[in-house]
Write a protein that holds these residues in place. Structure first.
Motif, PDB file in Angstrom:
ATOM      1  N   GLU A   3       0.832  -1.204   0.000  1.00 36.02           N
ATOM      2  CA  GLU A   3       0.000   0.000   0.000  1.00 36.02           C
ATOM      3  C   GLU A   3       0.868   1.256   0.000  1.00 36.02           C
ATOM      4  OE1 GLU A   3      -4.074  -1.244   2.331  1.00 36.02           O
ATOM      5  OE2 GLU A   3      -2.219  -1.065   3.517  1.00 36.02           O
ATOM      6  N   ILE A   4       1.964   1.203   0.757  1.00 38.42           N
ATOM      7  CA  ILE A   4       2.890   2.343   0.785  1.00 38.42           C
ATOM      8  C   ILE A   4       3.490   2.562  -0.600  1.00 38.42           C
ATOM      9  CG2 ILE A   4       5.123   3.125   1.675  1.00 38.42           C
ATOM     10  CD1 ILE A   4       4.398   1.819   4.334  1.00 38.42           C
ATOM     11  N   SER A   5       3.825   1.451  -1.268  1.00 38.82           N
ATOM     12  CA  SER A   5       4.393   1.541  -2.613  1.00 38.82           C
ATOM     13  C   SER A   5       3.428   2.219  -3.572  1.00 38.82           C
ATOM     14  CB  SER A   5       4.756   0.142  -3.114  1.00 38.82           C
ATOM     15  OG  SER A   5       5.226   0.193  -4.441  1.00 38.82           O
ATOM     16  N   GLU A   6       2.149   1.888  -3.481  1.00 35.50           N
ATOM     17  CA  GLU A   6       1.156   2.494  -4.361  1.00 35.50           C
ATOM     18  C   GLU A   6       0.973   3.979  -4.056  1.00 35.50           C
ATOM     19  OE1 GLU A   6      -0.386   1.211  -7.015  1.00 35.50           O
ATOM     20  OE2 GLU A   6       0.895  -0.533  -6.703  1.00 35.50           O
ATOM     21  N   LEU A   7       1.006   4.337  -2.780  1.00 33.63           N
ATOM     22  CA  LEU A   7       0.868   5.745  -2.404  1.00 33.63           C
ATOM     23  C   LEU A   7       2.047   6.574  -2.901  1.00 33.63           C
ATOM     24  CD1 LEU A   7      -0.505   5.372   1.243  1.00 33.63           C
ATOM     25  CD2 LEU A   7      -1.715   6.367  -0.700  1.00 33.63           C
ATOM     26  N   LEU A   8       3.239   6.004  -2.827  1.00 30.92           N
ATOM     27  CA  LEU A   8       4.425   6.736  -3.270  1.00 30.92           C
ATOM     28  C   LEU A   8       4.416   6.954  -4.779  1.00 30.92           C
ATOM     29  CD1 LEU A   8       7.247   5.162  -1.035  1.00 30.92           C
ATOM     30  CD2 LEU A   8       6.162   7.409  -0.800  1.00 30.92           C
ATOM     31  N   LYS A   9       3.779   6.052  -5.504  1.00 32.36           N
ATOM     32  CA  LYS A   9       3.681   6.228  -6.955  1.00 32.36           C
ATOM     33  C   LYS A   9       2.885   7.473  -7.317  1.00 32.36           C
ATOM     34  CE  LYS A   9       4.268   1.358  -8.215  1.00 32.36           C
ATOM     35  NZ  LYS A   9       3.642   0.151  -8.800  1.00 32.36           N
ATOM     36  N   LYS A  10       1.962   7.878  -6.412  1.00 37.19           N
ATOM     37  CA  LYS A  10       1.198   9.111  -6.646  1.00 37.19           C
ATOM     38  C   LYS A  10       2.113  10.336  -6.614  1.00 37.19           C
ATOM     39  CE  LYS A  10      -3.163   7.488  -4.617  1.00 37.19           C
ATOM     40  NZ  LYS A  10      -4.184   7.777  -3.577  1.00 37.19           N
ATOM     41  N   MET A  11       3.258  10.197  -5.933  1.00 34.42           N
ATOM     42  CA  MET A  11       4.211  11.303  -5.810  1.00 34.42           C
ATOM     43  C   MET A  11       5.349  11.162  -6.815  1.00 34.42           C
ATOM     44  SD  MET A  11       2.678  12.897  -3.440  1.00 34.42           S
ATOM     45  CE  MET A  11       3.870  14.182  -3.126  1.00 34.42           C
ATOM     46  N   SER A  12       5.144  10.330  -7.850  1.00 36.02           N
ATOM     47  CA  SER A  12       6.142  10.103  -8.912  1.00 36.02           C
ATOM     48  C   SER A  12       7.400   9.431  -8.377  1.00 36.02           C
ATOM     49  CB  SER A  12       6.510  11.426  -9.607  1.00 36.02           C
ATOM     50  OG  SER A  12       5.376  12.006 -10.205  1.00 36.02           O
ATOM     51  N   LEU A  13       7.229   8.623  -7.333  1.00 34.77           N
ATOM     52  CA  LEU A  13       8.347   7.863  -6.777  1.00 34.77           C
ATOM     53  C   LEU A  13       8.128   6.383  -7.075  1.00 34.77           C
ATOM     54  CD1 LEU A  13       8.776   9.548  -3.258  1.00 34.77           C
ATOM     55  CD2 LEU A  13      10.009  10.062  -5.375  1.00 34.77           C
TER      56      LEU A  13
ATOM     57  N   ALA B  97       8.564   2.820  -6.220  1.00 32.83           N
ATOM     58  CA  ALA B  97       8.879   2.053  -5.027  1.00 32.83           C
ATOM     59  C   ALA B  97       8.699   0.565  -5.300  1.00 32.83           C
ATOM     60  CB  ALA B  97       7.990   2.486  -3.869  1.00 32.83           C
ATOM     61  N   GLU B  98       9.688  -0.209  -4.894  1.00 35.21           N
ATOM     62  CA  GLU B  98       9.657  -1.664  -5.100  1.00 35.21           C
ATOM     63  C   GLU B  98       9.841  -2.352  -3.759  1.00 35.21           C
ATOM     64  OE1 GLU B  98      12.104  -5.171  -7.513  1.00 35.21           O
ATOM     65  OE2 GLU B  98      12.601  -3.041  -7.797  1.00 35.21           O
ATOM     66  N   VAL B  99       8.900  -3.264  -3.440  1.00 37.24           N
ATOM     67  CA  VAL B  99       8.958  -3.985  -2.170  1.00 37.24           C
ATOM     68  C   VAL B  99       9.856  -5.206  -2.322  1.00 37.24           C
ATOM     69  CG1 VAL B  99       7.628  -5.203  -0.419  1.00 37.24           C
ATOM     70  CG2 VAL B  99       6.643  -3.203  -1.570  1.00 37.24           C
ATOM     71  N   GLN B 100      10.864  -5.288  -1.431  1.00 40.70           N
ATOM     72  CA  GLN B 100      11.775  -6.438  -1.411  1.00 40.70           C
ATOM     73  C   GLN B 100      11.892  -6.921   0.023  1.00 40.70           C
ATOM     74  OE1 GLN B 100      15.466  -5.201  -3.217  1.00 40.70           O
ATOM     75  NE2 GLN B 100      14.656  -5.316  -5.287  1.00 40.70           N
ATOM     76  N   GLY B 101      11.038  -7.897   0.366  1.00 40.66           N
ATOM     77  CA  GLY B 101      11.020  -8.410   1.727  1.00 40.66           C
ATOM     78  C   GLY B 101      10.478  -7.368   2.689  1.00 40.66           C
ATOM     79  N   ASP B 102      11.249  -7.081   3.734  1.00 40.02           N
ATOM     80  CA  ASP B 102      10.828  -6.088   4.726  1.00 40.02           C
ATOM     81  C   ASP B 102      11.199  -4.662   4.317  1.00 40.02           C
ATOM     82  OD1 ASP B 102       9.838  -8.100   6.308  1.00 40.02           O
ATOM     83  OD2 ASP B 102      11.691  -8.334   7.459  1.00 40.02           O
ATOM     84  N   LYS B 103      11.941  -4.513   3.232  1.00 42.74           N
ATOM     85  CA  LYS B 103      12.408  -3.197   2.818  1.00 42.74           C
ATOM     86  C   LYS B 103      11.645  -2.687   1.599  1.00 42.74           C
ATOM     87  CE  LYS B 103      17.109  -3.422   4.650  1.00 42.74           C
ATOM     88  NZ  LYS B 103      18.551  -3.216   4.344  1.00 42.74           N
ATOM     89  N   ILE B 104      11.670  -1.371   1.467  1.00 34.25           N
ATOM     90  CA  ILE B 104      11.075  -0.716   0.310  1.00 34.25           C
ATOM     91  C   ILE B 104      12.168   0.100  -0.361  1.00 34.25           C
ATOM     92  CG2 ILE B 104       9.328   0.907  -0.503  1.00 34.25           C
ATOM     93  CD1 ILE B 104       7.725   0.310   2.019  1.00 34.25           C
ATOM     94  N   ASN B 105      12.502  -0.262  -1.582  1.00 36.82           N
ATOM     95  CA  ASN B 105      13.512   0.478  -2.339  1.00 36.82           C
ATOM     96  C   ASN B 105      12.824   1.532  -3.194  1.00 36.82           C
ATOM     97  OD1 ASN B 105      15.782  -0.949  -1.396  1.00 36.82           O
ATOM     98  ND2 ASN B 105      15.362  -2.627  -2.817  1.00 36.82           N
ATOM     99  N   VAL B 106      13.201   2.787  -2.949  1.00 39.23           N
ATOM    100  CA  VAL B 106      12.576   3.913  -3.647  1.00 39.23           C
ATOM    101  C   VAL B 106      13.572   4.481  -4.647  1.00 39.23           C
ATOM    102  CG1 VAL B 106      11.461   6.153  -3.395  1.00 39.23           C
ATOM    103  CG2 VAL B 106      11.187   4.416  -1.611  1.00 39.23           C
TER     104      VAL B 106
END
Length: 289
Positions: free
Chosen positions: A20-30, A32-41
């Motif tokens: 969900e965080i990844s989808e929200l960040l896409k709204k800000m043109s970022l 984001a890729e989820v890899q396990g417990d981390k989010i790579n932006v």
């Protein structure tokens, strides 16, 4: 830039999954890729304002909507207290003000010449933070000393009766490769006395009072404990034989240079359009924390 959902949720005050965080960040043109417990932006070239994880958290809050963030009661019990460095600065300010000196607040940016050439100092290249695109010649660097600002203050107030006694307790900026941002603030205290006579003993007496307010006495008064002394030095800013380093001597006998004191060189006075003798001191007060 790598971050975690736990960190972002904690900063913003929401509970969202990494997807969900990844989808929200896409709204800000970022991206984001989820890899396990981390989010790579992946940061686009159009977002130079994002420097740390907290900047990503700010974008997440904007994407989620500030008005939608739940309001919660803060149950942490805290007691307000002044910041130690600000409390120390207030002690020094009060002591100098009670001695009859006038406080000034000068600009943190100045010209390169004011900070070096006009004080007969050389730029060694590892001290000053230089602005990449200054808007004027008066705002080229971050000051490394308070003295130039006070000299300009005296210059602009020459119409007033002598003596002029001004001081400032504020931050200077110095390069420091050991910290993440490459520079750090340092709290200085500077006092300047301008009159028809240099009256070095007046600024030395003021320095002594400031030191006593910090429970530091002169080596003349004590031979043990924390104390200070003046160590003669050849400082281009001051007259030959009329300048000294202010040294702090610790209980173990080690010494630390706090700053300088002396009668300003006539060339320095001319550079700041002053015709009266001036005595001054400037010290770093952070070692007293």
């Amino acid at each position: 830039m790598a971050t975690t959902g736990e960190y972002l949720n904690g900063i913003v005050g929401i509970e969202k999954s990494n997807d969900e965080i990844s989808e929200l960040l896409k709204k800000m043109s970022l991206e984001a890729e989820v890899q396990g417990d981390k989010i790579n932006v992946k940061l686009p070239a159009t977002r130079p304002d994002i420097l740390q994880e907290c900047d990503i958290a700010e974008d997440l809050a904007i994407a989620f909507g500030y008005n939608r963030i739940p309001r919660v009661q803060n149950n942490e019990a805290t007691v307000a207290a002044p910041h130690p460095l600000n409390k120390l600065s207030d002690i020094v300010r009060r002591e100098i003000a009670l001695a009859g000196w006038t406080e000034a607040l000068t600009l943190s940016l100045c010209s390169h010449d004011n900070n070096f050439a006009h004080l007969r100092r050389k730029d060694n290249g590892d001290e000053v933070v230089v602005l990449e695109n200054p808007k004027s010649s008066e705002n080229q660097i971050c000051r490394t000393l308070l003295l130039p600002g006070l000299l300009k203050t005296v210059c602009e107030n020459k119409r007033y009766a002598l003596p002029l006694r001004v001081f400032e307790v504020s931050d200077v900026v110095l390069k420091n490769a050991a910290v993440e941002r490459g520079a750090q603030n340092q709290r200085h205290a500077c006092a300047l006395y301008a009159s028809n006579e240099a009256r070095f003993e007046i600024v030395q007496g003021l320095l002594d009072e400031v030191m006593k307010s910090l429970n530091v006495v002169s080596v003349v008064e004590a031979n043990k404990g924390v104390r200070y002394c003046l160590e003669e030095a050849d400082i281009p800013t001051y007259l030959p034989g009329r300048g000294a380093n202010v040294m702090l001597i610790n209980e173990d006998g080690s010494s630390l240079e706090l700053g300088t004191i002396g009668i300003l060189h006539p060339e320095v006075l001319g550079n700041f359009d002053l015709k009266t003798p001036v005595s001054a001191f400037e010290i770093n007060i952070e070692p007293f924390l």
